[in-house]
Scaffold this motif. Sequence first.
Motif, PDB file in Angstrom:
ATOM      1  N   GLU A  56      -4.652  14.727  -2.275  1.00  0.00           N
ATOM      2  CA  GLU A  56      -5.093  13.999  -1.067  1.00  0.00           C
ATOM      3  C   GLU A  56      -6.605  13.867  -1.039  1.00  0.00           C
ATOM      4  N   LEU A 108      -8.999   9.849   6.426  1.00  0.00           N
ATOM      5  CA  LEU A 108      -8.404   9.872   5.091  1.00  0.00           C
ATOM      6  C   LEU A 108      -7.485   8.666   5.027  1.00  0.00           C
ATOM      7  N   LEU A 141      -2.123   3.558   7.845  1.00  0.00           N
ATOM      8  CA  LEU A 141      -3.287   2.685   7.987  1.00  0.00           C
ATOM      9  C   LEU A 141      -3.240   1.629   6.884  1.00  0.00           C
ATOM     10  N   THR A 142      -3.525   0.387   7.254  1.00  0.00           N
ATOM     11  CA  THR A 142      -3.478  -0.665   6.247  1.00  0.00           C
ATOM     12  C   THR A 142      -4.821  -1.342   6.036  1.00  0.00           C
ATOM     13  N   GLN A 156      -7.853  11.487  -3.834  1.00  0.00           N
ATOM     14  CA  GLN A 156      -7.671  10.058  -3.570  1.00  0.00           C
ATOM     15  C   GLN A 156      -8.715   9.555  -2.587  1.00  0.00           C
ATOM     16  N   LEU A 207       0.843  -1.207   0.000  1.00  0.00           N
ATOM     17  CA  LEU A 207       0.000   0.000   0.000  1.00  0.00           C
ATOM     18  C   LEU A 207       0.869   1.244   0.000  1.00  0.00           C
ATOM     19  N   VAL A 240      -6.244   5.328  -6.070  1.00  0.00           N
ATOM     20  CA  VAL A 240      -5.088   5.991  -5.482  1.00  0.00           C
ATOM     21  C   VAL A 240      -3.897   5.871  -6.413  1.00  0.00           C
ATOM     22  N   ASN A 264      -5.949   6.978   2.666  1.00  0.00           N
ATOM     23  CA  ASN A 264      -4.746   6.930   1.850  1.00  0.00           C
ATOM     24  C   ASN A 264      -3.612   7.796   2.371  1.00  0.00           C
ATOM     25  N   SER A 265      -3.956   8.868   3.072  1.00  0.00           N
ATOM     26  CA  SER A 265      -2.882   9.660   3.652  1.00  0.00           C
ATOM     27  C   SER A 265      -2.768   9.394   5.151  1.00  0.00           C
ATOM     28  N   ARG A 297       0.927   4.495  -2.515  1.00  0.00           N
ATOM     29  CA  ARG A 297       0.806   5.885  -2.055  1.00  0.00           C
ATOM     30  C   ARG A 297       2.086   6.660  -2.296  1.00  0.00           C
TER      31      ARG A 297
END
Lengths: 632, 68
Positions: free
Chosen positions: A216, B36, B11-12, A219, A103, A278, B38-39, A107
């Motif tokens: 951000e 959020l 975060l996974t 996504q 992941l 993403v 992905n961030s 990202r």
Amino acid sequence: MIRFINRNRNKIIGMSGLIIATAFLLNIFGLGEYKAMLLILATAIASIPIFIKAFQALRMKAFSIELLVSIAVIGALVIGEYVESAVVTFLFLFGAYLEGRTLEKTRSSLKKLIEMAPQEAEVIRNEQTRMIPVEEVEKGDRILIRSGGKVPVDGRILTGHALLNEATITGESAPVMKRTQDQVYTGTIVDEGYIEIVAEKVGADTTFAKIIELVEEAQETKSKTQKFLDRFANVYTPAVVILSILVFLITKDILLSVTFLVVACPGALVIGAPVSNVAGIGNGARNGVLIKGGEVMEQFSKVDTVVFDKTGTLTKGKPEVTDIHVMNGMEENLFLQMAGVVEKVSEHHLGQTIVNEAKRRKLDIDHEPEDIQVVKGNGILARVNGMPLIIGNRKLMETHGIKIVEEVEEYALGREKLGNTAVFAAINNEMVGIISIADQIRADALEAVRELRENGVKRILMLTGDNRHTARRVSEQLGLDEYHAELLPEDKVRFVKKLKEEGHIVAMAGDGINDAPAIANAHIGIAMGKGGTDISMETADVVLMADKLKQFSHAYSLSLATIRNMKQNMYFAVGVVFILLAGVLFGNVHLASGMFIHEASVLLVIVNAMRLLRFNKRNKRTSMEEQHLFTA
Amino acid sequence: MKRVVFQLEPLTCPSCIKKIESTLNKTSGIQSATVLFNSSKVRVEFDEQDISTEQISKIITKLGYEVR
């Protein structure tokens, strides 16, 4: 304690993996009696972080996957299935570890961008230079940047010139020459040279900060598919819980029903769509294309009709004065000077071209015009020294009753057929001159149009406020399906609306303020513009930061690839879940193997999405080759 | 009304989103909480009179996520 365990989670995974491996080795060498002991030990070690998370969530009255796994493991231990318990705990942790790593990769494109953020700035205050953290830079500060340095804030060059690498903003790594009065952007790098700039935008207002924030947000925004999946999960999760209770009631087998629950967790399903998005949006950002979210991505991929603005979009938008034709014996420079005085208040690019030409000839245009009246898309009216001036297109002349005699019209037509735009000018309500302005087609326009067609766009047309001759020439050279000339901004809006009503999915690409309404009305609005102006970044769905048409076709094929990728992930994830559930019910899949398939499927969808990061390898290879040439 | 963004450990698992969001949204004083994913950030809007930034940070930590 909890922190210690979290920090050492990787060691815990490694240890439990080693112990399990040892247990199996010992078994092979006939030392089976130690096997059970070792497996229990491995289970105990790997269970610690899982139990902690389960307990933490439970204390906050929150349900968690860790709780399910904990129940399953305890169940397995109670009935003596030590292999199951050890393997499940190990796989659960190891899977999470791998997912985290992969992941992180998807990202990474955004992370790399953020890492490009400058840390400090060399400011000149009270005639002294010193390094300060970039957060302390204030608007109006004078900053110097040396060769190799990063531009710390958005600003304008006061003195000096430099070659700047603007890849962080535009995705274009070819350096650009910037001189006094030119705009420079945060995060760009001075390759060679020395500049002093005045800070204009700092902190969260810089283009760089806005890009990061936009990406951000993008996504995070959910596409329709994702929203559908969320609704699906809302039904699916309770359904699985009820089913597992039914399984227990029927079979009286607690381990089976818990296995059912654990295996049915829709991990790949939940992560499959967002992870493609993403990666897709990340790829775009790195190539200077901002795509504002999953919904835009999805809509973009369905586009079948593309509408281009001509000037500044299909053409370079940096027109030049190619000829000045003066009648009535007026001196050419005087004529240009008066036109320049009026046009300097105009925001229209043709007006700006006239102003630039006047400046180039070092004519004094400081005089202030009076009674200025801008007729959008047509031209401008003003008074200079009491004399009324009208500068604009044919329509403007007609509406103000200015006669265009036949030979003047003939001259103008001749210029237009050569690809010029003829700007008419009247002083004291009499035609005095025509300024010819030409704008070249962008070098990458032809290829971009071809790529769009190859990727399945059915209709490509051009709308322009310019005259029909210029429009026809551009349209013919690029092989467009249609063109419509001499349109006002509201005509463009009407046209886009009409196309939408006919059932087309319309993308509109344009630049500048006059296209903003049409861009906002299209299904997908695409803004071109170097560095991205505030307006375009806010109203458009897709922003092409490097002002390159090739980015447009890249963005389109990227959206197709992203949506394809997302669908692959969806079908795969749904398929796996149903096969697993069926497998559990028919007794072919056990806790350990179920966990393995489950984790593997999550990993597979992430790895599949990662392919998107490398999308468009062809372009990259050429830039790699260039780099090789440099180093060789 | 105050808006604070917490940066968490990466975060996974997508299930974390639900866990954090629903727990925070149940907490009184918190207007809205968005994760959020992905961030790896949590964006919280809350009423300063009812709850403080530190208290929210503590809740997230208690759920098992390190706040950076």
